[in-house]
Design a protein around this motif. Sequence first.
Motif, PDB file in Angstrom:
ATOM      1  N   VAL A 123       0.837  -1.199   0.000  1.00  0.00           N
ATOM      2  CA  VAL A 123       0.000   0.000   0.000  1.00  0.00           C
ATOM      3  C   VAL A 123       0.875   1.253   0.000  1.00  0.00           C
ATOM      4  N   PHE A 124       1.965   1.229   0.748  1.00  0.00           N
ATOM      5  CA  PHE A 124       2.871   2.375   0.750  1.00  0.00           C
ATOM      6  C   PHE A 124       3.414   2.639  -0.651  1.00  0.00           C
ATOM      7  N   PHE A 125       3.750   1.582  -1.378  1.00  0.00           N
ATOM      8  CA  PHE A 125       4.216   1.759  -2.752  1.00  0.00           C
ATOM      9  C   PHE A 125       3.167   2.497  -3.576  1.00  0.00           C
ATOM     10  N   ASP A 126       1.916   2.096  -3.463  1.00  0.00           N
ATOM     11  CA  ASP A 126       0.853   2.739  -4.238  1.00  0.00           C
ATOM     12  C   ASP A 126       0.695   4.204  -3.861  1.00  0.00           C
ATOM     13  N   VAL A 127       0.764   4.502  -2.562  1.00  0.00           N
ATOM     14  CA  VAL A 127       0.568   5.883  -2.097  1.00  0.00           C
ATOM     15  C   VAL A 127       1.702   6.781  -2.575  1.00  0.00           C
ATOM     16  N   LYS A 128       2.931   6.335  -2.425  1.00  0.00           N
ATOM     17  CA  LYS A 128       4.060   7.200  -2.814  1.00  0.00           C
ATOM     18  C   LYS A 128       4.117   7.389  -4.323  1.00  0.00           C
ATOM     19  N   GLN A 129       3.726   6.380  -5.097  1.00  0.00           N
ATOM     20  CA  GLN A 129       3.703   6.545  -6.557  1.00  0.00           C
ATOM     21  C   GLN A 129       2.551   7.430  -6.997  1.00  0.00           C
ATOM     22  N   ALA A 130       1.401   7.324  -6.300  1.00  0.00           N
ATOM     23  CA  ALA A 130       0.262   8.174  -6.646  1.00  0.00           C
ATOM     24  C   ALA A 130       0.558   9.637  -6.354  1.00  0.00           C
ATOM     25  N   LEU A 131       1.292   9.909  -5.258  1.00  0.00           N
ATOM     26  CA  LEU A 131       1.697  11.283  -4.982  1.00  0.00           C
ATOM     27  C   LEU A 131       2.612  11.825  -6.071  1.00  0.00           C
ATOM     28  N   ALA A 132       3.497  10.990  -6.572  1.00  0.00           N
ATOM     29  CA  ALA A 132       4.500  11.436  -7.537  1.00  0.00           C
ATOM     30  C   ALA A 132       3.949  11.559  -8.952  1.00  0.00           C
ATOM     31  N   HIS A 133       2.940  10.781  -9.302  1.00  0.00           N
ATOM     32  CA  HIS A 133       2.484  10.743 -10.696  1.00  0.00           C
ATOM     33  C   HIS A 133       1.042  11.180 -10.886  1.00  0.00           C
ATOM     34  N   GLY A 134       0.287  11.351  -9.784  1.00  0.00           N
ATOM     35  CA  GLY A 134      -1.086  11.795  -9.926  1.00  0.00           C
ATOM     36  C   GLY A 134      -1.168  13.190 -10.527  1.00  0.00           C
ATOM     37  N   ARG A 135      -2.099  13.393 -11.434  1.00  0.00           N
ATOM     38  CA  ARG A 135      -2.269  14.692 -12.099  1.00  0.00           C
ATOM     39  C   ARG A 135      -3.223  15.598 -11.328  1.00  0.00           C
ATOM     40  N   GLY A 136      -3.744  15.111 -10.226  1.00  0.00           N
ATOM     41  CA  GLY A 136      -4.649  15.876  -9.390  1.00  0.00           C
ATOM     42  C   GLY A 136      -5.145  14.992  -8.263  1.00  0.00           C
ATOM     43  N   TRP A 137      -5.862  15.603  -7.313  1.00  0.00           N
ATOM     44  CA  TRP A 137      -6.348  14.830  -6.185  1.00  0.00           C
ATOM     45  C   TRP A 137      -7.422  13.821  -6.566  1.00  0.00           C
ATOM     46  N   PRO A 138      -8.291  14.099  -7.532  1.00  0.00           N
ATOM     47  CA  PRO A 138      -9.217  13.042  -7.975  1.00  0.00           C
ATOM     48  C   PRO A 138      -8.466  11.824  -8.515  1.00  0.00           C
ATOM     49  N   TRP A 139      -7.375  12.085  -9.249  1.00  0.00           N
ATOM     50  CA  TRP A 139      -6.550  10.978  -9.763  1.00  0.00           C
ATOM     51  C   TRP A 139      -5.955  10.208  -8.586  1.00  0.00           C
ATOM     52  N   PHE A 140      -5.462  10.928  -7.591  1.00  0.00           N
ATOM     53  CA  PHE A 140      -4.898  10.263  -6.413  1.00  0.00           C
ATOM     54  C   PHE A 140      -5.962   9.433  -5.697  1.00  0.00           C
ATOM     55  N   GLY A 141      -7.168   9.999  -5.552  1.00  0.00           N
ATOM     56  CA  GLY A 141      -8.242   9.267  -4.896  1.00  0.00           C
ATOM     57  C   GLY A 141      -8.612   7.995  -5.638  1.00  0.00           C
ATOM     58  N   ALA A 142      -8.634   8.072  -6.975  1.00  0.00           N
ATOM     59  CA  ALA A 142      -8.954   6.883  -7.758  1.00  0.00           C
ATOM     60  C   ALA A 142      -7.878   5.814  -7.596  1.00  0.00           C
ATOM     61  N   ALA A 143      -6.603   6.245  -7.601  1.00  0.00           N
ATOM     62  CA  ALA A 143      -5.509   5.289  -7.434  1.00  0.00           C
ATOM     63  C   ALA A 143      -5.544   4.661  -6.048  1.00  0.00           C
ATOM     64  N   ALA A 144      -5.828   5.474  -5.017  1.00  0.00           N
ATOM     65  CA  ALA A 144      -5.898   4.949  -3.652  1.00  0.00           C
ATOM     66  C   ALA A 144      -7.059   3.968  -3.504  1.00  0.00           C
ATOM     67  N   SER A 145      -8.191   4.273  -4.141  1.00  0.00           N
ATOM     68  CA  SER A 145      -9.350   3.372  -4.074  1.00  0.00           C
ATOM     69  C   SER A 145      -9.048   2.047  -4.753  1.00  0.00           C
ATOM     70  N   LEU A 146      -8.380   2.105  -5.897  1.00  0.00           N
ATOM     71  CA  LEU A 146      -7.997   0.872  -6.579  1.00  0.00           C
ATOM     72  C   LEU A 146      -7.024   0.070  -5.731  1.00  0.00           C
ATOM     73  N   SER A 147      -6.111   0.763  -5.067  1.00  0.00           N
ATOM     74  CA  SER A 147      -5.162   0.087  -4.181  1.00  0.00           C
ATOM     75  C   SER A 147      -5.890  -0.629  -3.052  1.00  0.00           C
ATOM     76  N   VAL A 148      -6.884   0.037  -2.467  1.00  0.00           N
ATOM     77  CA  VAL A 148      -7.644  -0.574  -1.373  1.00  0.00           C
ATOM     78  C   VAL A 148      -8.319  -1.859  -1.829  1.00  0.00           C
ATOM     79  N   VAL A 149      -8.917  -1.830  -3.013  1.00  0.00           N
ATOM     80  CA  VAL A 149      -9.633  -3.006  -3.511  1.00  0.00           C
ATOM     81  C   VAL A 149      -8.673  -4.155  -3.811  1.00  0.00           C
ATOM     82  N   VAL A 150      -7.596  -3.862  -4.543  1.00  0.00           N
ATOM     83  CA  VAL A 150      -6.682  -4.927  -4.985  1.00  0.00           C
ATOM     84  C   VAL A 150      -5.851  -5.458  -3.829  1.00  0.00           C
ATOM     85  N   ARG A 151      -5.226  -4.564  -3.047  1.00  0.00           N
ATOM     86  CA  ARG A 151      -4.339  -5.020  -1.970  1.00  0.00           C
ATOM     87  C   ARG A 151      -5.122  -5.760  -0.888  1.00  0.00           C
TER      88      ARG A 151
END
Length: 503
Positions: free
Chosen positions: A50-78
């Motif tokens: 999960v930490f990997f997903d969060v740190k990559q989403a911070l670095a590559h997300g184009r906005g907070w909605p993008w970050f939220g979508a990536a974090a939600s996908l991480s929650v489901v998959v992980r």
Amino acid sequence: MAGLRGLRDAPLALAPFAAEGVLAGVLVLTGAFPGDGAAAASAAVFPLDVFFDVKQALAHGRGWPWFGAAASLSVVVRSGVLALTLWLKDERRGDLAVTWVRCMRLTSIAVVALLPSAALLFAGVAIRYAPFVWIGALAGFVPSVWLARRAAAGDAGAGAPAGKGVPEIGTFLGYAFVVTLLAAAMSVLGGTGRWAVALLLACSAPLHALYLLGWRTHLQQETYPAGGSVAVAVTVLGVLGLAGATVYDRYVRETPPVASARSGATFALLGGADSTSETGALSELDPRDFGFAAEDAVVLSYSALDSYAAEDTHRDLRRVAVEVAGQLGGLDQPVYVLGHSQAAGILDRLPGGLPDAAVVISPPPKAAPPVEVPPPGARGPGKPGGDSARVLAGLLDAVGAGGFDVDAPAAPVHLEPLRSFSRMRRMAVWALGDSVWLQGDWRRAGETNVVAISDHVGAVNDARAVSAARRFLAGLPVRSDAASWRGALAAALRYAFEPWRPR
């Protein structure tokens, strides 16, 4: 070993991690995941995945909605990987959907708990400030142990195991070292191609599963894993050794100055970021320690005036380099420069008027930061990380600890990569507690590279740094640390933080 014992009764429990490893390998091949050691934690045990997903989403997300979508996908998959592994491990199985929901709740907590650590590491990489990397590591490790314990002791539908407190701190730290070793191997294999990193990710996924299965087995059998004390001892001794050397250099070490060995030469001092004409890491050094008379020392300015303020050090380094070159040209020859930190970037950009020799203490790595920070209010890769860095700067400024300006033209994340550097006889003194923890090789071709066991500021007063600088500026040979045990320590620290930095 406990994982292998648990695997005998539940061989299918390896399947979720194996599938996750293959998926991570495919994402490396497509370029969605980094093609080096930064991807090592992408198939690791919860919550490091999960930490990997969060740190990559911070670095590559184009906005907070993008970050939220990536974090939600991480929650489901992980959470799915965690839930299915625990469910397959237990002999008495309950409802898989209920287990998944429980794991989703824990994974959501992990995203929030690990966000401060990821933000600190992003800021440290963006502005080249190693202390944020140290603090971020601690801020991530503490909640990770708690989260890993909650995961290993999760109720898979037939009740939670009776044992408590597994993994222990030492055990989890030892596992983090294993991830670090995998990251080092991936960084080396990255030169071969992404396929090699993807293959190692897929092949090492069952190893991660064995750790989770082992912790679960210990809990079910009410036993405790052994061997964690070694990892703790290595870490504690290393931290205490570096901290002790730093404190000694900063506050204790006092040596009689060396008599001036040169006359008729100019000793020019160039400070780093947030220095002034009268303050900074070089403000209290004795020129005689470096072989020059006090009257031969001058302070180079970041502005067209003789004096400069901290704000002047945030200007575009290309313009500063032009002004510094003019100042160097007006000094009595020969000219020798001693710079600190950001001064290395100015010397790289000198258009002319090169000094006869230069020593830079605690320079940043030669590679540009691997992250981006768009302007405030603008969308683009790195917006969540940039916003979090600005919040961190505001908090530091509010408590009087001194903020930083990630949007300044001189901020490393905004500097244009140089295709060529100003060539001069130059030595770099790399502090072991400083930029060697960041992205990129610490060595620079064509320079003498020396490693000091100290931190960013303490290196200015380090015995090895001072003696090596004095010999170098006097034209005497200085042995490089590129192939010494000190250089090996610097390389080890760089690899140790490879899987935790955004890339």
